[in-house]
Design an enzyme around this catalytic site. Structure first.
Site, PDB file in Angstrom:
ATOM      1  N   LEU A  65       0.647  -1.101  -0.019  1.00 27.00           N
ATOM      2  CA  LEU A  65       0.034  -0.162  -0.148  1.00 27.00           C
ATOM      3  C   LEU A  65       0.701   1.271   0.134  1.00 27.00           C
ATOM      4  O   LEU A  65       2.373   1.125   0.319  1.00 27.00           O
ATOM      5  CB  LEU A  65      -1.094  -0.108   1.259  1.00 27.00           C
ATOM      6  CG  LEU A  65      -1.868  -1.373   1.168  1.00 27.00           C
ATOM      7  CD1 LEU A  65      -2.542  -1.504   2.941  1.00 27.00           C
ATOM      8  CD2 LEU A  65      -3.047  -0.792   0.129  1.00 27.00           C
ATOM      9  N   PRO A  66       0.203   2.543  -0.396  1.00 28.14           N
ATOM     10  CA  PRO A  66       1.124   3.637  -0.582  1.00 28.14           C
ATOM     11  C   PRO A  66       1.819   4.007   0.877  1.00 28.14           C
ATOM     12  O   PRO A  66       3.008   4.498   0.932  1.00 28.14           O
ATOM     13  CB  PRO A  66      -0.052   4.643  -0.747  1.00 28.14           C
ATOM     14  CG  PRO A  66      -1.083   3.918  -1.550  1.00 28.14           C
ATOM     15  CD  PRO A  66      -1.173   2.802  -0.656  1.00 28.14           C
ATOM     16  N   THR A  94       6.547   0.646   1.767  1.00 33.18           N
ATOM     17  CA  THR A  94       7.436   1.569   2.400  1.00 33.18           C
ATOM     18  C   THR A  94       6.804   2.410   3.294  1.00 33.18           C
ATOM     19  O   THR A  94       5.945   3.193   2.836  1.00 33.18           O
ATOM     20  CB  THR A  94       8.235   2.065   1.326  1.00 33.18           C
ATOM     21  OG1 THR A  94       8.849   1.304   0.419  1.00 33.18           O
ATOM     22  CG2 THR A  94       9.298   3.246   1.881  1.00 33.18           C
ATOM     23  N   LYS A 169      15.436   0.200   4.812  1.00 32.88           N
ATOM     24  CA  LYS A 169      15.069   0.463   3.427  1.00 32.88           C
ATOM     25  C   LYS A 169      15.424   2.104   3.413  1.00 32.88           C
ATOM     26  O   LYS A 169      15.686   2.415   2.332  1.00 32.88           O
ATOM     27  CB  LYS A 169      13.627   0.401   3.202  1.00 32.88           C
ATOM     28  CG  LYS A 169      12.837   0.896   2.262  1.00 32.88           C
ATOM     29  CD  LYS A 169      12.984   0.541   0.987  1.00 32.88           C
ATOM     30  CE  LYS A 169      12.476   1.382   0.045  1.00 32.88           C
ATOM     31  NZ  LYS A 169      12.409   0.874  -1.288  1.00 32.88           N
ATOM     32  N   LYS A 244       9.557  10.565  -1.119  1.00 34.78           N
ATOM     33  CA  LYS A 244       8.798   9.934  -0.163  1.00 34.78           C
ATOM     34  C   LYS A 244       9.674   9.190   0.722  1.00 34.78           C
ATOM     35  O   LYS A 244       9.759   9.341   1.965  1.00 34.78           O
ATOM     36  CB  LYS A 244       7.808   8.832  -0.842  1.00 34.78           C
ATOM     37  CG  LYS A 244       7.010   7.903   0.371  1.00 34.78           C
ATOM     38  CD  LYS A 244       6.702   6.772  -0.230  1.00 34.78           C
ATOM     39  CE  LYS A 244       6.126   5.668   0.804  1.00 34.78           C
ATOM     40  NZ  LYS A 244       5.421   4.644   0.528  1.00 34.78           N
TER      41      LYS A 244
END
Ligand code: NAD
Length: 291
Positions: A65-66, A94, A169, A244
């Site tokens: 998902l976003p 992420t 990440k 992001k």
């Protein structure tokens, strides 16, 4: 073979769910987008009418998902109330480290096993099943998630406890963002000083300035291997996605009291570049902002 609920069938999740279905898993898929659901159906998944229907009866819930708010909403509104004890939750999105840690603890308190498993690799790797997964969670969670993640990737690495996958990440991508800016500015300076960029590449790629951004993803067209720079900076990893990840890194650094001046400067440069309408280009296009 496992019964897997797959929530979020976008650019990344679509290919990942297709790979799970191709390996023989029973994939119950849900996305808010009807077009994404149709694609998943064509790839061998069973489309469901809601996330709750997909999750009910699943051994494993995978999400792509976003952002953290979407994953927290899915877990708190649906998964916790519809999953049998012991269900494995694998979030590949992420998201911010704080939410990943909180969801890991909440799920454990409810008798579920949650891991955060964000990915390195883009849409092409998601479709090809060659992603790298960095996993945060218990040894049991990692052991159970590993064969499922191996069906979608080429490398699956246990980073540590809940949230450690997201930490790995964002630290990796903060490094990548700063490294790309530094590589781009070195090329700009070399050229302005009259040095042929190919000569600079030949020298720096076997000297101490060498980096992945230079030798595998050179931001100048016509220099080094073929990269998005050779395709007008189309495809690849979008500026908006780099932005992001740099924002998530800055937020985590602030929470942890860590000084990350290079990450912060890269964030400012990508913010300015995106504000000029360049958010859809590959992130190596930042070289265009450095003239
Ligand atoms: P995307 O926008 O293409 O897909 C997200 C999907 O989630 C959409 O199809 C959307 O309809 C769906 N969705 C949103 N809310 C939902 C809900 N409540 N229930 C069901 N479905 C819902 O994004 P993407 O490019 O696939 O990225 C997904 C994640 O992977 C993000 O966290 C991103 O940061 C990460 N990621 C992306 C890339 C990349 O190259 N695209 C690379 C690495 C990591």
């Amino acid at each position: 073979m496992a019964r897997i609920a797959f929530i979020g069938l976008g650019n990344m999740g679509g290919g990942m769910a297709a790979n799970l279905a191709a390996k023989g898993h029973d994939v119950r898929a849900f996305d808010l987008s009807a077009a994404a659901l149709d694609k998943a159906k064509a790839a061998g998944c069973t489309p469901e009418g809601s996330a709750a229907e997909a999750v009910y009866g699943a051994d494993i819930v995978v999400s792509m998902l976003p952002a953290g708010t979407h994953v927290a909403g899915l877990y708190r509104d649906i998964v916790y109330g519809h999953s049998a004890p012991g269900t494995l939750l694998i979030d590949c999105s992420t998201i911010d480290v704080a939410t990943a840690k909180a969801l890991g603890a909440e799920a454990a308190a409810k008798g579920l096993v949650a891991v955060d498993a964000p990915v390195s690799g883009g849409i092409v790797a998601a479709a090809a099943g060659t992603l790298t997964f960095m996993v945060g969670g218990t040894a049991e969670g990692f052991a159970r998630a590993k064969p499922i993640l191996e069906a979608m990737g080429k490398a699956v690495i246990h980073a540590g406890d809940a949230g450690a996958g997201q930490t790995a990440k964002i630290c990796n991508n903060m490094l990548l963002g700063a490294e790309m800016v530094a590589t781009a500015e070195a090329f700009v300076l070399a050229q302005k000083l009259g040095l042929d960029p190919q000569r600079f590449f030949d020298i720096a790629s076997v000297s101490s300035g060498q980096s992945w951004s230079m030798t595998s993803y050179c931001p100048l067209p016509g220099v080094g291997p073929e990269t998005p720079a050779d395709r007008g900076y189309e495809g690849g990893f979008a500026v908006a996605l780099m932005l992001k990840d740099l924002r998530l890194a800055a937020e985590a650094a602030q929470g942890a009291g860590a000084s990350t001046p290079m990450g912060k400067r890269a964030l400012e440069l990508y913010e300015d570049f995106a504000a000029k309408g360049q958010g859809g280009l590959d992130f190596s296009a930042i070289i265009k902002a450095l003239d």
